[in-house]
Design a protein around this motif. Structure first.
Motif, PDB file in Angstrom:
ATOM      1  N   LEU A   5       0.841  -1.189   0.000  1.00 42.35           N
ATOM      2  CA  LEU A   5       0.000   0.000   0.000  1.00 42.35           C
ATOM      3  C   LEU A   5       0.875   1.237   0.000  1.00 42.35           C
ATOM      4  O   LEU A   5       1.947   1.242   0.603  1.00 42.35           O
ATOM      5  CB  LEU A   5      -0.907   0.012   1.235  1.00 42.35           C
ATOM      6  N   PRO A   6       0.422   2.313  -0.651  1.00 44.57           N
ATOM      7  CA  PRO A   6       1.220   3.537  -0.651  1.00 44.57           C
ATOM      8  C   PRO A   6       1.295   4.115   0.750  1.00 44.57           C
ATOM      9  O   PRO A   6       0.319   4.109   1.484  1.00 44.57           O
ATOM     10  CB  PRO A   6       0.452   4.470  -1.592  1.00 44.57           C
ATOM     11  N   THR A   7       2.475   4.552   1.141  1.00 41.86           N
ATOM     12  CA  THR A   7       2.660   5.187   2.440  1.00 41.86           C
ATOM     13  C   THR A   7       2.487   6.680   2.263  1.00 41.86           C
ATOM     14  O   THR A   7       3.196   7.297   1.478  1.00 41.86           O
ATOM     15  CB  THR A   7       4.067   4.900   2.997  1.00 41.86           C
ATOM     16  N   PRO A   8       1.511   7.292   2.965  1.00 41.15           N
ATOM     17  CA  PRO A   8       1.304   8.724   2.798  1.00 41.15           C
ATOM     18  C   PRO A   8       2.484   9.513   3.352  1.00 41.15           C
ATOM     19  O   PRO A   8       3.063   9.134   4.366  1.00 41.15           O
ATOM     20  CB  PRO A   8       0.030   9.010   3.577  1.00 41.15           C
ATOM     21  N   VAL A  19      -2.118  13.217   1.391  1.00 44.30           N
ATOM     22  CA  VAL A  19      -2.824  12.486   0.351  1.00 44.30           C
ATOM     23  C   VAL A  19      -4.271  12.967   0.358  1.00 44.30           C
ATOM     24  O   VAL A  19      -4.762  13.489   1.350  1.00 44.30           O
ATOM     25  CB  VAL A  19      -2.773  10.949   0.565  1.00 44.30           C
ATOM     26  N   SER A  20      -4.949  12.760  -0.744  1.00 45.76           N
ATOM     27  CA  SER A  20      -6.354  13.159  -0.829  1.00 45.76           C
ATOM     28  C   SER A  20      -7.212  12.211   0.001  1.00 45.76           C
ATOM     29  O   SER A  20      -6.793  11.100   0.351  1.00 45.76           O
ATOM     30  CB  SER A  20      -6.813  13.147  -2.279  1.00 45.76           C
ATOM     31  N   HIS A  21      -8.415  12.632   0.267  1.00 52.60           N
ATOM     32  CA  HIS A  21      -9.371  11.806   1.008  1.00 52.60           C
ATOM     33  C   HIS A  21      -9.596  10.480   0.272  1.00 52.60           C
ATOM     34  O   HIS A  21      -9.644   9.425   0.890  1.00 52.60           O
ATOM     35  CB  HIS A  21     -10.684  12.566   1.177  1.00 52.60           C
ATOM     36  N   GLU A  22      -9.699  10.551  -1.032  1.00 51.56           N
ATOM     37  CA  GLU A  22      -9.978   9.359  -1.832  1.00 51.56           C
ATOM     38  C   GLU A  22      -8.807   8.387  -1.844  1.00 51.56           C
ATOM     39  O   GLU A  22      -8.983   7.177  -1.922  1.00 51.56           O
ATOM     40  CB  GLU A  22     -10.342   9.752  -3.270  1.00 51.56           C
ATOM     41  N   ALA A  23      -7.571   8.906  -1.789  1.00 52.10           N
ATOM     42  CA  ALA A  23      -6.384   8.048  -1.871  1.00 52.10           C
ATOM     43  C   ALA A  23      -5.941   7.499  -0.511  1.00 52.10           C
ATOM     44  O   ALA A  23      -5.107   6.603  -0.447  1.00 52.10           O
ATOM     45  CB  ALA A  23      -5.226   8.833  -2.493  1.00 52.10           C
ATOM     46  N   ALA A  24      -6.494   8.002   0.566  1.00 48.66           N
ATOM     47  CA  ALA A  24      -6.084   7.572   1.907  1.00 48.66           C
ATOM     48  C   ALA A  24      -6.520   6.132   2.161  1.00 48.66           C
ATOM     49  O   ALA A  24      -7.549   5.683   1.666  1.00 48.66           O
ATOM     50  CB  ALA A  24      -6.676   8.491   2.956  1.00 48.66           C
ATOM     51  N   VAL A  25      -5.717   5.398   2.955  1.00 51.48           N
ATOM     52  CA  VAL A  25      -6.014   4.014   3.321  1.00 51.48           C
ATOM     53  C   VAL A  25      -5.912   3.885   4.840  1.00 51.48           C
ATOM     54  O   VAL A  25      -5.265   4.694   5.499  1.00 51.48           O
ATOM     55  CB  VAL A  25      -5.025   3.030   2.638  1.00 51.48           C
TER      56      VAL A  25
END
Length: 166
Positions: A5-8, A19-25
């Motif tokens: 997973l991408p690390t913000p 990161v954007s709301h949509e891209a957050a995990v």
């Protein structure tokens, strides 16, 4: 195999994810003593508000030999017009503990710092020996999600309580 997973990226100045709301995990929150973070609904709309908590230094009451303190609140970015304030006085003991000696609560406090909207708390003194006291308040805006809203002030005053804790 699972894809990583991408690390913000985190800004050191704000500790806010970049990161954007949509891209957050989902992930592990940064370790902090502060009440940080923003609460959102399913669409990313911010929930809650941040009231401003006001407390004065613990002091000897003008009406007798007692420790006294007051608490109040300002709206900050909150929309509701009332809050519940819990304010407590703590006396320091030489074992390193702060022992609660008195609390007061009002569930219908309007914002402001004038005498008509402050919540008073007091405890009669047993002696006039100097002792450290803390006045601590918690503000909860009624019917609205809000931050912790805790305030604390400390002072040495000529008041000692040798009786039971509250």
């Amino acid at each position: 195999m699972f894809a990583a997973l991408p690390t913000p990226m985190v800004s050191a100045a704000t500790a806010a994810p970049l990161v954007s709301h949509e891209a957050a995990v989902p992930g592990i929150a940064p370790t902090s003593d502060a009440d940080e973070g923003v609460y959102t609904d399913e669409t990313g709309k911010r929930l809650g508000c941040t009231p401003v908590t006001g407390v004065d230094n613990p002091h000897r009451s003008k009406t007798g030999i007692a420790a006294s303190g007051h608490a109040w609140w300002e709206k900050g970015d909150c929309t509701n017009d009332t809050a519940t304030i819990l304010v407590c006085l703590y006396e320091y003991y030489t074992d390193g503990t702060w022992r609660r000696k008195a609390c007061a609560e009002n569930g219908n406090v309007k914002p402001g710092s004038g005498s008509t909207v402050r919540v008073p708390v007091r405890r009669d003194c047993d002696t006039t020996a100097s002792t450290s006291w803390r006045n601590q308040a918690d503000v909860d805006v009624n019917d609205e999600i809000d931050s912790s809203g805790v305030g604390m002030r400390q002072a040495d005053i000529p008041c000692q309580v040798t009786g039971p804790d509250q």
